[in-house]
Design an enzyme around this catalytic site. Structure first.
Site, short mmCIF file in Angstrom:
data_model
loop_
_atom_site.label_atom_id
_atom_site.label_comp_id
_atom_site.label_asym_id
_atom_site.label_seq_id
_atom_site.Cartn_x
_atom_site.Cartn_y
_atom_site.Cartn_z
N LYS A 48 0.84 -1.21 0.00
CA LYS A 48 0.00 0.00 0.00
C LYS A 48 0.87 1.25 0.00
O LYS A 48 2.09 1.16 0.24
CB LYS A 48 -0.92 -0.03 1.22
CG LYS A 48 -0.19 -0.05 2.55
CD LYS A 48 -1.11 -0.50 3.69
CE LYS A 48 -0.38 -0.44 5.02
NZ LYS A 48 -1.15 -1.05 6.12
N TYR A 267 16.35 30.04 8.81
CA TYR A 267 15.16 30.80 9.25
C TYR A 267 15.12 30.97 10.76
O TYR A 267 15.41 30.02 11.51
CB TYR A 267 13.89 30.06 8.85
CG TYR A 267 13.51 30.18 7.39
CD1 TYR A 267 13.26 31.40 6.79
CD2 TYR A 267 13.35 29.02 6.62
CE1 TYR A 267 12.89 31.50 5.46
CE2 TYR A 267 12.97 29.09 5.29
CZ TYR A 267 12.75 30.33 4.71
OH TYR A 267 12.38 30.41 3.40
C1 LIG Z 1 -0.41 -1.89 6.89
C2 LIG Z 1 -1.02 -3.19 7.26
C3 LIG Z 1 -0.24 -4.35 7.30
C4 LIG Z 1 1.27 -4.33 7.20
O1 LIG Z 1 1.77 -3.83 8.42
P1 LIG Z 1 3.34 -3.73 8.72
O2 LIG Z 1 3.40 -3.29 10.14
O3 LIG Z 1 3.87 -2.70 7.78
O4 LIG Z 1 3.93 -5.05 8.47
C5 LIG Z 1 -0.89 -5.56 7.48
N1 LIG Z 1 -2.23 -5.61 7.64
C6 LIG Z 1 -3.00 -4.51 7.66
C7 LIG Z 1 -4.47 -4.64 7.87
C8 LIG Z 1 -2.42 -3.26 7.48
O5 LIG Z 1 -3.19 -2.15 7.51
#
Ligand SMILES: *Cc1c(COP(=O)(O)O)cnc(C)c1O
Length: 386
Positions: A48, A267
């Protein structure tokens, strides 16, 4: 697979203002390590948010070629992109199916993860003409983010009046405290999830992301879902030690300046120099995910966290001076031998010498956020698996 993958492709990697090297062989090796730890469970890949900021096309293609057959994305558009590189993989969409997205699901064979009774009702209506269409169910076992309640899930499992076309292929849940092996919440969620998994007999079950995999065989069920571990980041404190670093971000020195003791930097003039100094001004800033909270001085978070950012250059660690700006950051190179660096050299922001999670911690955050904040300006180079 292209060597350069965004609008900054035209820039020669050797001269790009900011550049990112993504080692796909390290990603594959980290996936294999998670697979070995998953025992008899199959191992999916979570890609994702554009493959945690590193490029879903290249990451997806490399993992697919290495044998990954199940992928998780957040939204259907990510699934449609991934489909071009993973022709017969199962692609689960964690945000489920919404009105207007049905065609994207059907055309790309994406599997929605349904998390509420409203989504189920919409899904049944949407597939009425399709007959059988796969879906997954998310059940909340204590996280209170997404999912059917335990009661809703149990009712659904026993509901003989549900549509005959209803054919879930996976039931999943997500741990709240997987990064803390001592948390009692893990056992509680495990027990609740077992109840659900048993009720959906014959349907595959999945509970663990990267951190959950490390909790042991009880947590593996049929399918594990590692994300951050693939990209070389910590899912639990120190857990990335056994993984390979994947991403290296660097920025070019635009100018080297000599400044006198008593002068100020950046800044707000929040950094007053204690000594005559040499400064390296590099071409990456908070618009490139070099978070402003990593400033050497002059930002509120620096009161709460112990360090500011550190770069790596010519064999040395160099601290950030003053506030990080949108496109530029200033490093103190006074302690480097005169002549050791020149304008045009690159400072490593994180990567082989500065661990992703150390770089994140210096800005009060986690590797996940650092990677997904990198932005569009890096010229990217992908190291292909052998
Ligand atoms: C993002 C996510 C994962 C992966 O999690 P990690 O901690 O990056 O391994 C797995 N399952 C769900 C439902 C997620 O939202």
């Amino acid at each position: 697979m292209t060597e350069y993958s965004n609008d900054f492709t035209d820039l020669n990697f050797d001269w790009a203002p900011a550049r990112l090297t993504v080692d796909l062989s390290a990603i594959v090796s980290n996936w294999q390590a998670m697979r070995a730890l998953s025992g008899s469970a199959r191992t999916a890949a979570v890609v994702k948010a554009d493959g945690y900021g590193l490029g879903i096309e290249d990451v997806g293609e490399a993992l697919y070629a290495a044998g990954a057959a199940d992928f998780f994305v957040a939204v259907p558009e990510e699934g449609a992109t991934l489909r071009q590189f993973a022709p017969d993989a199962r692609i689960f969409v964690l945000s489920g199916m919404w009105p207007g997205t049905e065609e994207t699901f059907f055309e790309n064979g994406l599997v929605p993860v349904l998390a509420s009774e409203e989504q189920l009702a919409f899904f049944f209506a949407a597939i009425a003409d399709y007959g059988d269409y796969p879906c997954a169910l998310q059940v909340d076992t204590g996280f209170n983010r997404l999912g059917l309640t335990l009661e809703e899930a149990m009712r659904l499992a026993g509901d003989l009046s549900r549509p005959a076309s209803f054919s879930p292929v996976l039931v999943l849940s997500h741990l709240a405290c997987g990064d803390d092996a001592a948390a009692s919440m893990n056992r509680e969620q495990l027990e609740r999830f077992r109840t659900v998994a048993n009720a959906f007999e014959g349907v595959e079950a999945s509970l663990s992301a990267s951190a959950g995999i490390l909790l042991g065989a009880d947590y593996h069920f049929d399918l594990t879902r590692p994300g951050i571990a693939l990209y070389g980041g910590d899912s639990a404190p120190g857990s990335s030690k056994m993984l390979k670093p994947v991403a290296t971000a660097e920025a070019r020195i635009i100018q080297i300046r000599h400044a006198k003791a008593g002068e100020n930097v950046s800044y707000g003039a929040t950094k007053s120099l204690q000594r005559d100094s040499r400064l390296a001004v590099v071409s990456a800033g908070y618009a490139d995910g070099y978070l402003r909270a990593k400033s050497g001085t002059g930002v509120p978070l620096r009161e709460a966290i112990s360090t500011g950012g550190t770069g790596f250059l010519a064999g040395h660690r160099v601290p950030v001076l003053g506030r990080i700006t949108m496109d530029m950051t200033i490093f103190d190179i006074t302690d480097l031998p005169e002549g050791a660096v020149r304008a045009g050299d690159y400072v490593e922001l994180f990567g082989n010498h500065i661990a992703l999670d150390d770089a994140a911690a210096a800005g009060g955050t986690i590797g996940y956020e650092l990677l997904t904040s990198l932005g569009l300006r890096y010229s990217r180079r992908y190291i292909q698996p052998d």
